[in-house]
Structures are given as C-alpha cells and as structure tokens.
Design an enzyme around this catalytic site. Structure first.
Site, PDB file in Angstrom:
ATOM      1  N   ASP A  61       0.836  -1.201   0.000  1.00 56.12           N
ATOM      2  CA  ASP A  61       0.000   0.000   0.000  1.00 56.12           C
ATOM      3  C   ASP A  61       0.868   1.248   0.000  1.00 56.12           C
ATOM      4  OD1 ASP A  61       0.769   0.439   2.622  1.00 56.12           O
ATOM      5  OD2 ASP A  61      -1.208   0.105   3.484  1.00 56.12           O
TER       6      ASP A  61
ATOM      7  N   ASN B 188      -4.043  12.591   0.951  1.00 56.68           N
ATOM      8  CA  ASN B 188      -5.386  13.086   0.618  1.00 56.68           C
ATOM      9  C   ASN B 188      -5.734  14.335   1.412  1.00 56.68           C
ATOM     10  OD1 ASN B 188      -6.346  11.402  -1.434  1.00 56.68           O
ATOM     11  ND2 ASN B 188      -6.962   9.799   0.003  1.00 56.68           N
TER      12      ASN B 188
ATOM     13  N   HIS C  82      -8.760  14.782  -2.540  1.00 51.83           N
ATOM     14  CA  HIS C  82      -9.078  13.444  -3.034  1.00 51.83           C
ATOM     15  C   HIS C  82      -8.931  13.329  -4.549  1.00 51.83           C
ATOM     16  CE1 HIS C  82     -10.383  11.529   0.711  1.00 51.83           C
ATOM     17  NE2 HIS C  82     -10.836  12.727   1.052  1.00 51.83           N
TER      18      HIS C  82
ATOM     19  N   ASP D 231      -6.781  10.462  -6.277  1.00 53.64           N
ATOM     20  CA  ASP D 231      -7.168   9.533  -7.341  1.00 53.64           C
ATOM     21  C   ASP D 231      -6.123   9.504  -8.448  1.00 53.64           C
ATOM     22  OD1 ASP D 231      -9.467   8.887  -6.000  1.00 53.64           O
ATOM     23  OD2 ASP D 231     -10.807  10.106  -7.250  1.00 53.64           O
TER      24      ASP D 231
ATOM     25  N   GLU E  58      -6.048   2.212  -0.890  1.00 55.63           N
ATOM     26  CA  GLU E  58      -4.713   2.427  -1.446  1.00 55.63           C
ATOM     27  C   GLU E  58      -3.885   1.148  -1.448  1.00 55.63           C
ATOM     28  OE1 GLU E  58      -4.311   3.633   2.970  1.00 55.63           O
ATOM     29  OE2 GLU E  58      -5.853   3.535   1.408  1.00 55.63           O
TER      30      GLU E  58
END
Length: 321
Positions: A184, A192, A197, A201, A228
């Site tokens: 991850d 974030n 956000h 992305d 993630e």
C-alpha cells in the site's frame, strides 16, 4: 459485431483463436482440421482424458466434442469441464451421428451450446463455430469489464479472488511455489488531507501504472485490493523472484517522484510491501498465505515503510529490506 470485427477491436491475448477437436477416430479429426486450417489454431485429442488435460493447459476457445468414445464419453467430458471454474466457460459443440431429440436434450442439459451431425457439412460446421466464437468473445469482453477496477484500470478484488483460487490449485497440482505481494501507499491519508481526493485519485492511477512494470509474465496479476492497497499474484515464483519483482515495483513508484510533503518515509510517494511464498498443500489455504503477506506488510510499516519484508514458508525464513 461479427467475428472479424471483434478480433480486430479486441485482439486475442494469446494469439489465434483455438479450436479443440476431440474424436477417437483420426479420420474425423482430419476432416474437421481441413475445415479450420488457415483460419484458427487447431488442437487435437483422441480421448476424453487427453481433452481435459489440453483444456487445462491450453484453454481453447471452443471444443468440438465427439459423444461416443472409449473410456470417458463426450457427455462425461462435458460434465467435468463444466464443473471446473477454469474450463466451464469454454463452449462445447457435440459432434455426433445420433440425432434423436432425447440425445440433444441431454447435451443441452449438461452444458453444450450446439450439435453438429455426422457426416459433417463443412459450410455448416464453419458457420456454427464462427457464431459461437463471436458469442464467446463478446461474453469474455463483458466479463473482463466486470473484473476491472474503474479508477486504476487494473484487476479488481473480484478478479483477484478468482485468480488466486485458480493459481493456488494449479501450483498445488504442479508442486510449484506461489508468491503474493501485498502493498500500500505510505501515509496516503495524509496525502489526501493535504492535496485533496482528486489528486489522490490521480496518484493511485499513476502508481497502478508504475506497478505494472514489475510484472513481466502474462499469468502474473496486479489487482487493487481496496483503497490504497494493491496485491500481486505470482504463480510459479519463488521468494527470490518475488523479492526482485517487489523491488522493481518499489523503484518504479519512487521514480514517479510524486511530491508528498507529509510523508515520514521521504519527500515523494512511496510504497511498503509484504511478500509471502509457499508451495500450496492440502493443509494450507490461499487465505492463510494472504494473511502471511499482510503480516509482512505490517512489519515493513513498523520498520519505517518504503521497504519490503518477506516470509518464505517453504524455506522457513523471513526478512525485511
């Protein structure tokens, strides 16, 4: 779309479309081979046992199956293929000299898509096979869309679960190692919080693209596990091979140089990885192997992140980088 349009728009991942012809009489196989020669790749089997083995190894796109054969009958072959997750979606067309309604009803009941009566008419055989190949390609396409993560365009959790089960059984059957890499993004919540956000992305999409550079074989799989987290399935890969793959992925993400001011692991986005390798056995499970990879990921985070930790259950060793 007809068959040619489908093939042009969505090329077959392993080359020409494959037809498996199964008949205990070589003269019948030869007649069908002449129909398809130059159009498709033709695989041939003269027994039910050989047909099942070829289906597992070669994954044909369609099967033309004789009904009456010594040993395993065509009906039994069809039943076994439809009972296996790895072969149940391969269309089966029975080729038979029997044309009774009860015979056809039984064939459809056990999973056949069509019947061709002997002696064969080449024009009819080719037309029916082309129709069912086009239907299969359309079905494969729809199924692939359902297995893709909408944001990152890598495989989704459903595809991962399905592939892990298949890879586990294959490695167990062949006595080969199976490696999982669970990873991850480090401090992604903080990313974030600082950048928003939408940027998050975009970061996930870029990282997914970079991770793909670590996978070099068509049967390896990269999937988004959730949030993630990503996961890789590496069939037939020992711990050293999995460690090398993980390091390629870690370096590929590092090379993106995506700014991350709130990361304690460095100024750029980085990843932590947990690796677990095992030769599947009757007393183990894919879920247990995944749990081991998760423990190694936790160890990588505990040791400072931006690194990989591994456990080789076959050799009984673990370490971190």
């Amino acid at each position: 779309m007809n068959l040619e349009q489908l093939q042009e728009a969505f090329p077959h991942p392993v080359g020409p479309l494959r037809i498996l012809v199964v008949d205990d009489q070589p003269v019948n196989i030869r007649a069908l081979y002449e129909v398809f020669r130059g159009r498709f790749e033709v695989l041939m089997a003269t027994s039910g046992e050989q047909a099942i083995s070829l289906c597992r190894e070669q994954r044909p796109d369609i099967i033309l199956l004789d009904v009456v054969m010594p040993g395993l009958s065509g009906h039994e072959v069809c039943r076994r293929l439809k009972a296996s997750p790895g072969t149940r979606d391969i269309p089966v067309i029975f080729v038979t000299s029997q044309n009774e309604e009860a015979e056809e009803a039984l064939g459809f009941e056990i999973g056949a898509v069509d019947f061709i009566t002997k002696p064969i008419n080449p024009v009819i055989v080719l037309a029916r096979v082309r129709t069912h190949l086009a239907l299969k390609l359309q079905s494969d396409l729809l199924r692939s869309f359902a297995m893709i993560d909408g944001l990152t365009k890598v495989a989704n959790r459903r595809k991962f679960d399905e592939t892990l089960a298949l890879s586990w059984r294959a490695c167990q059957r062949e006595g080969r190692p199976l490696s999982l890499v669970l990873l991850d993004l480090d401090y992604f919540k903080q990313y974030n919080d600082r950048y928003g956000h939408q940027k998050g992305d975009h970061c996930l999409m870029a990282v997914a693209g970079a991770l793909g550079h670590g996978l070099r074989r068509p049967h390896d799989l990269l999937a988004r596990y959730g949030g993630e987290e990503f996961v890789c399935i590496l069939p037939g890969t020992d711990s050293q091979g999995a460690i090398q793959c993980a390091e390629v992925m870690r370096e590929a993400v590092k090379a993106l140089q995506i700014e991350h001011q709130d990361s304690a692991a460095g100024p750029f986005v980085s990843i932590s990885l947990g690796i677990a390798t095992q030769i599947p056995g009757a007393d183990t499970s894919p879920e247990a192997l995944l749990a081991q990879a998760d423990r190694q990921l936790y160890q990588a985070k505990r040791k400072g992140r931006n690194r990989a930790c591994f456990i080789d259950l076959a050799a009984g060793r673990d370490a971190g980088k």
